[in-house]
Scaffold this motif. Structure first.
Motif, PDB file in Angstrom:
ATOM      1  N   THR A 292       0.850  -1.197   0.000  1.00 23.04           N
ATOM      2  CA  THR A 292       0.000   0.000   0.000  1.00 23.04           C
ATOM      3  C   THR A 292       0.886   1.248   0.000  1.00 23.04           C
ATOM      4  OG1 THR A 292      -0.168  -0.234   2.412  1.00 23.04           O
ATOM      5  CG2 THR A 292      -2.019  -1.046   1.089  1.00 23.04           C
TER       6      THR A 292
ATOM      7  N   ASP B   3      -9.482  -6.027  -1.450  1.00 24.53           N
ATOM      8  CA  ASP B   3      -9.557  -7.398  -1.956  1.00 24.53           C
ATOM      9  C   ASP B   3     -10.048  -8.406  -0.923  1.00 24.53           C
ATOM     10  OD1 ASP B   3      -7.403  -7.645  -0.259  1.00 24.53           O
ATOM     11  OD2 ASP B   3      -5.966  -8.233  -1.804  1.00 24.53           O
TER      12      ASP B   3
ATOM     13  N   ARG C 196      -6.496  -0.134  -0.987  1.00 26.73           N
ATOM     14  CA  ARG C 196      -6.298  -1.135  -2.040  1.00 26.73           C
ATOM     15  C   ARG C 196      -4.848  -1.601  -2.042  1.00 26.73           C
ATOM     16  NH1 ARG C 196      -8.711  -2.769  -6.769  1.00 26.73           N
ATOM     17  NH2 ARG C 196     -10.404  -1.263  -6.458  1.00 26.73           N
ATOM     18  N   ASP C 197      -4.644  -2.904  -1.942  1.00 31.04           N
ATOM     19  CA  ASP C 197      -3.318  -3.483  -2.124  1.00 31.04           C
ATOM     20  C   ASP C 197      -2.952  -3.456  -3.600  1.00 31.04           C
ATOM     21  OD1 ASP C 197      -2.998  -4.149   0.525  1.00 31.04           O
ATOM     22  OD2 ASP C 197      -3.638  -6.224   0.287  1.00 31.04           O
ATOM     23  N   VAL C 198      -1.655  -3.318  -3.882  1.00 33.61           N
ATOM     24  CA  VAL C 198      -1.181  -3.446  -5.250  1.00 33.61           C
ATOM     25  C   VAL C 198      -0.793  -4.895  -5.495  1.00 33.61           C
ATOM     26  CG1 VAL C 198       0.577  -2.785  -6.922  1.00 33.61           C
ATOM     27  CG2 VAL C 198      -0.384  -1.060  -5.380  1.00 33.61           C
ATOM     28  N   ASP C 199      -1.662  -5.608  -6.174  1.00 31.69           N
ATOM     29  CA  ASP C 199      -1.389  -7.000  -6.539  1.00 31.69           C
ATOM     30  C   ASP C 199      -1.303  -7.170  -8.052  1.00 31.69           C
ATOM     31  OD1 ASP C 199      -1.301  -8.102  -3.920  1.00 31.69           O
ATOM     32  OD2 ASP C 199      -3.493  -8.078  -3.844  1.00 31.69           O
ATOM     33  N   THR C 200      -2.147  -6.443  -8.777  1.00 29.25           N
ATOM     34  CA  THR C 200      -2.228  -6.574 -10.226  1.00 29.25           C
ATOM     35  C   THR C 200      -1.908  -5.231 -10.882  1.00 29.25           C
ATOM     36  OG1 THR C 200      -4.556  -5.959 -10.337  1.00 29.25           O
ATOM     37  CG2 THR C 200      -4.052  -8.285  -9.920  1.00 29.25           C
TER      38      THR C 200
ATOM     39  N   TYR D  33      -3.885  -3.601 -12.741  1.00 29.39           N
ATOM     40  CA  TYR D  33      -5.068  -2.765 -12.546  1.00 29.39           C
ATOM     41  C   TYR D  33      -4.998  -2.064 -11.190  1.00 29.39           C
ATOM     42  CZ  TYR D  33     -10.015  -1.584 -11.871  1.00 29.39           C
ATOM     43  OH  TYR D  33     -11.199  -0.920 -11.623  1.00 29.39           O
ATOM     44  N   ASP D  34      -4.647  -2.802 -10.151  1.00 25.18           N
ATOM     45  CA  ASP D  34      -4.474  -2.199  -8.827  1.00 25.18           C
ATOM     46  C   ASP D  34      -3.429  -1.089  -8.887  1.00 25.18           C
ATOM     47  OD1 ASP D  34      -6.240  -4.048  -7.602  1.00 25.18           O
ATOM     48  OD2 ASP D  34      -4.601  -5.456  -7.268  1.00 25.18           O
TER      49      ASP D  34
ATOM     50  N   VAL E 155      -4.041   2.758  -7.675  1.00 25.74           N
ATOM     51  CA  VAL E 155      -3.302   3.295  -6.535  1.00 25.74           C
ATOM     52  C   VAL E 155      -2.455   4.488  -6.956  1.00 25.74           C
ATOM     53  CG1 VAL E 155      -1.438   2.791  -4.899  1.00 25.74           C
ATOM     54  CG2 VAL E 155      -3.322   1.178  -5.186  1.00 25.74           C
TER      55      VAL E 155
END
Length: 206
Positions: A96, A125, A173-177, A179-180, A184
């Motif tokens: 994050t 998520d 929102r976590d940055v996983d993808t 799109y994330d 972010v």
């Protein structure tokens, strides 16, 4: 505490590949980690600790103690991090980069633990990005299923079932993808993470 992996290509942010190459994903991970550590340094705390899987690099600022992560699943590693604490502790991850001292402030204020046993930061998520415990107890984390849509709900219920008074931090929102990452960066355009993403996408994503 910040729980993190060293930003090494092929070991971090693997869900960003594709569209990014492993070294590009690692660059984004490093930017996110640096942003997170900067926020922690600017927040009021008696001690700041990086619980690290890997070896520190030149991205590590002064003022952060480093301890190694334990072995085991994520629940075991989180439990061990809290188990090493003797007093109230707040733990966040490196996913994050939009975190700020202001977002952390409620859990770090002088009255943060007055009538409160735990702070919980839910993630979009279904997981969680922050957890604070007045009396760190590893048993509160062991056995919680991680990286599934119900992780946050199970963890928060574990706290309330233990009779703890829980207060919530804002949902992030976590940055996983990829799109994330875009969302972010758009919400936190002045971060190193947003700048790193801009450099990569400006050159064309492969």
């Amino acid at each position: 505490m910040v729980l993190a992996k060293a930003p090494v290509a092929g070991r971090v942010k693997t869900r960003l590949t594709p569209p990014f190459r492993p070294e590009e994903a690692a660059a984004l991970a490093e930017a996110a980690l640096v942003d997170t550590l900067a926020a922690v340094l600017a927040a009021p705390a008696r001690r700041r600790v990086l619980v690290l899987d890997g070896v520190p690099g030149d991205w590590l600022p002064a003022g952060i103690d480093v301890v190694p992560q334990s072995d085991g699943g994520l629940d075991e590693r989180l439990a061990a991090a809290f188990g090493a604490c003797a007093g109230p502790a707040v733990l966040i991850g490196m996913d994050t980069p939009q975190v700020t001292p202001e977002l952390l402030a409620p859990a770090l204020a002088p009255d943060a633990w007055r009538g409160c046993d735990a702070w919980f930061g839910p993630a979009v998520d279904g997981g969680f990005w922050a957890l604070g415990l007045a009396a760190p107890d590893p048993a509160l984390l062991r056995g919680v299923p991680m990286s599934v849509p119900e992780t946050g709900a199970v963890q928060r219920r574990r706290l309330t079932d233990a009779g703890l008074a829980v207060r919530d931090l804002p949902r992030l929102r976590d940055v996983d993808t990829a799109y994330d990452a875009e969302l972010v960066a758009a919400r936190a355009p002045d971060t190193r993470f947003a700048a790193a993403l801009g450099r990569l996408t400006g050159a064309g994503v492969r």
